[in-house]
Design a protein around this motif. Sequence first.
Motif, short mmCIF file in Angstrom:
data_model
loop_
_atom_site.label_atom_id
_atom_site.label_comp_id
_atom_site.label_asym_id
_atom_site.label_seq_id
_atom_site.Cartn_x
_atom_site.Cartn_y
_atom_site.Cartn_z
N ASP A 30 9.68 14.37 -14.94
CA ASP A 30 9.42 15.61 -15.68
C ASP A 30 10.36 15.79 -16.87
O ASP A 30 9.99 16.38 -17.88
N ARG A 31 11.58 15.34 -16.75
CA ARG A 31 12.55 15.44 -17.85
C ARG A 31 13.54 14.31 -17.71
O ARG A 31 13.88 13.90 -16.59
N THR A 32 14.00 13.81 -18.85
CA THR A 32 14.88 12.64 -18.84
C THR A 32 15.89 12.73 -19.97
O THR A 32 15.56 13.20 -21.07
N SER A 33 17.11 12.29 -19.72
CA SER A 33 18.09 12.12 -20.79
C SER A 33 18.96 10.92 -20.45
O SER A 33 19.14 10.57 -19.28
N SER A 34 19.51 10.30 -21.50
CA SER A 34 20.29 9.08 -21.31
C SER A 34 21.49 9.09 -22.25
O SER A 34 21.39 9.55 -23.39
N PHE A 35 22.61 8.55 -21.76
CA PHE A 35 23.85 8.58 -22.54
C PHE A 35 24.60 7.26 -22.40
O PHE A 35 24.50 6.57 -21.38
N ARG A 36 25.38 6.96 -23.45
CA ARG A 36 26.31 5.83 -23.41
C ARG A 36 27.72 6.37 -23.60
O ARG A 36 27.97 7.16 -24.52
N SER A 37 28.63 5.95 -22.73
CA SER A 37 30.02 6.39 -22.82
C SER A 37 30.92 5.17 -23.03
O SER A 37 30.80 4.18 -22.31
N VAL A 38 31.83 5.30 -24.00
CA VAL A 38 32.76 4.21 -24.31
C VAL A 38 34.15 4.79 -24.51
O VAL A 38 34.32 5.79 -25.21
N ASP A 39 35.13 4.16 -23.87
CA ASP A 39 36.52 4.58 -24.03
C ASP A 39 37.22 3.59 -24.95
O ASP A 39 37.39 2.41 -24.62
N ALA A 40 37.62 4.07 -26.13
CA ALA A 40 38.24 3.19 -27.11
C ALA A 40 39.57 2.63 -26.63
O ALA A 40 40.03 1.58 -27.12
N ASN A 41 40.22 3.29 -25.69
CA ASN A 41 41.52 2.83 -25.19
C ASN A 41 41.40 1.90 -23.98
O ASN A 41 42.43 1.48 -23.43
N ASP A 42 40.19 1.62 -23.57
CA ASP A 42 40.00 0.77 -22.38
C ASP A 42 40.17 -0.69 -22.78
O ASP A 42 39.39 -1.23 -23.57
N PRO A 43 41.16 -1.39 -22.23
CA PRO A 43 41.39 -2.79 -22.60
C PRO A 43 40.27 -3.72 -22.16
O PRO A 43 40.09 -4.81 -22.72
N TYR A 44 39.49 -3.29 -21.15
CA TYR A 44 38.40 -4.13 -20.65
C TYR A 44 37.07 -3.84 -21.35
O TYR A 44 36.05 -4.46 -21.05
N GLU A 45 37.07 -2.86 -22.25
CA GLU A 45 35.88 -2.51 -23.03
C GLU A 45 34.69 -2.19 -22.12
O GLU A 45 33.56 -2.66 -22.34
N ILE A 46 34.94 -1.40 -21.11
CA ILE A 46 33.87 -1.02 -20.18
C ILE A 46 32.92 -0.03 -20.85
O ILE A 46 33.35 0.91 -21.52
N ILE A 47 31.64 -0.27 -20.68
CA ILE A 47 30.59 0.61 -21.20
C ILE A 47 29.85 1.24 -20.03
O ILE A 47 29.58 0.57 -19.03
N THR A 48 29.53 2.51 -20.16
CA THR A 48 28.79 3.21 -19.10
C THR A 48 27.50 3.78 -19.67
O THR A 48 27.52 4.50 -20.67
N TYR A 49 26.40 3.43 -19.05
CA TYR A 49 25.09 4.02 -19.37
C TYR A 49 24.69 4.92 -18.21
O TYR A 49 24.75 4.52 -17.05
N THR A 50 24.28 6.13 -18.54
CA THR A 50 23.89 7.10 -17.51
C THR A 50 22.54 7.70 -17.85
O THR A 50 22.33 8.17 -18.96
N VAL A 51 21.63 7.67 -16.88
CA VAL A 51 20.31 8.27 -17.02
C VAL A 51 20.16 9.39 -16.01
O VAL A 51 20.43 9.19 -14.81
N ILE A 52 19.74 10.54 -16.48
CA ILE A 52 19.48 11.69 -15.61
C ILE A 52 18.00 12.03 -15.72
O ILE A 52 17.47 12.13 -16.83
N PHE A 53 17.34 12.17 -14.60
CA PHE A 53 15.92 12.55 -14.66
C PHE A 53 15.55 13.41 -13.45
O PHE A 53 16.21 13.36 -12.40
N THR A 54 14.50 14.18 -13.63
CA THR A 54 13.93 14.95 -12.51
C THR A 54 12.48 14.56 -12.33
O THR A 54 11.79 14.22 -13.29
N LYS A 55 12.05 14.59 -11.10
CA LYS A 55 10.64 14.35 -10.77
C LYS A 55 10.34 15.15 -9.52
O LYS A 55 11.05 15.01 -8.51
N LYS A 56 9.30 15.99 -9.61
CA LYS A 56 8.99 16.90 -8.51
C LYS A 56 10.23 17.75 -8.22
O LYS A 56 10.79 18.35 -9.13
#
Length: 214
Positions: free
Chosen positions: A158-184
């Motif tokens: 029914d509704r969806t949103s998606s985000f990318r989070s990046v920490d510039a100070n992270d030496p391992y350059e970890i990237i996080t993708y997060t999807v939030i959605f509702t259904k019923k």
Amino acid sequence: MRTIALLLLVLCLSCTAGCFLLDERQVTLAPPPVPVNPVPTTDSGMATAQPADLALVLADLPAGYIIRERADIAYSDITPLAREQGWKGGYLAVFYRMNAEKIDVTAISQRIGIYNVNNIHLLDKTLEPVFEAAEYDLRATANASITVTELPFPKTGDRTSSFRSVDANDPYEIITYTVIFTKKNVIETIEMRGTTTDYELLKTIVNKAADRIR
């Protein structure tokens, strides 16, 4: 005598057969059965499965992932808003893949929340505040070093949103993708986080999770 008796028996049988063959009385035939079409079941708009049944399994993920955690979410672990909106159950599933030689670790987590909604017309009123709060909390993680960017994502449920989070100070350059959605009456947050991430793969995983909500 025997011959006469035999002739009489033949005549009697012939008469009986003739009576059946020549009987012109109309025979009322039973009408053919009327086909009964099954009554279609109406969709209540609510998920009928238990939280654990909505969780992803290893078969939904690429090879190499293992289970880190699968557990029900305790009522004490949810937010006051979730309680006010009628939260009735939830589930957490976490998987990860690790390559120690390449210092490569990627995790996929799924958080499920099911809400008690008495009327389908109240779905928006129930889920929208929870959805917006989840978006707000994610955006609030941004600071001087962490950048949170909203990304396009195919509409799921029914509704969806998606985000990318990046920490510039992270030496391992970890990237996080997060999807939030509702259904019923279900809200889910699915996250892919690590040194090696694949946004297209995440789209496939989210679709599999949404398909489980019936």
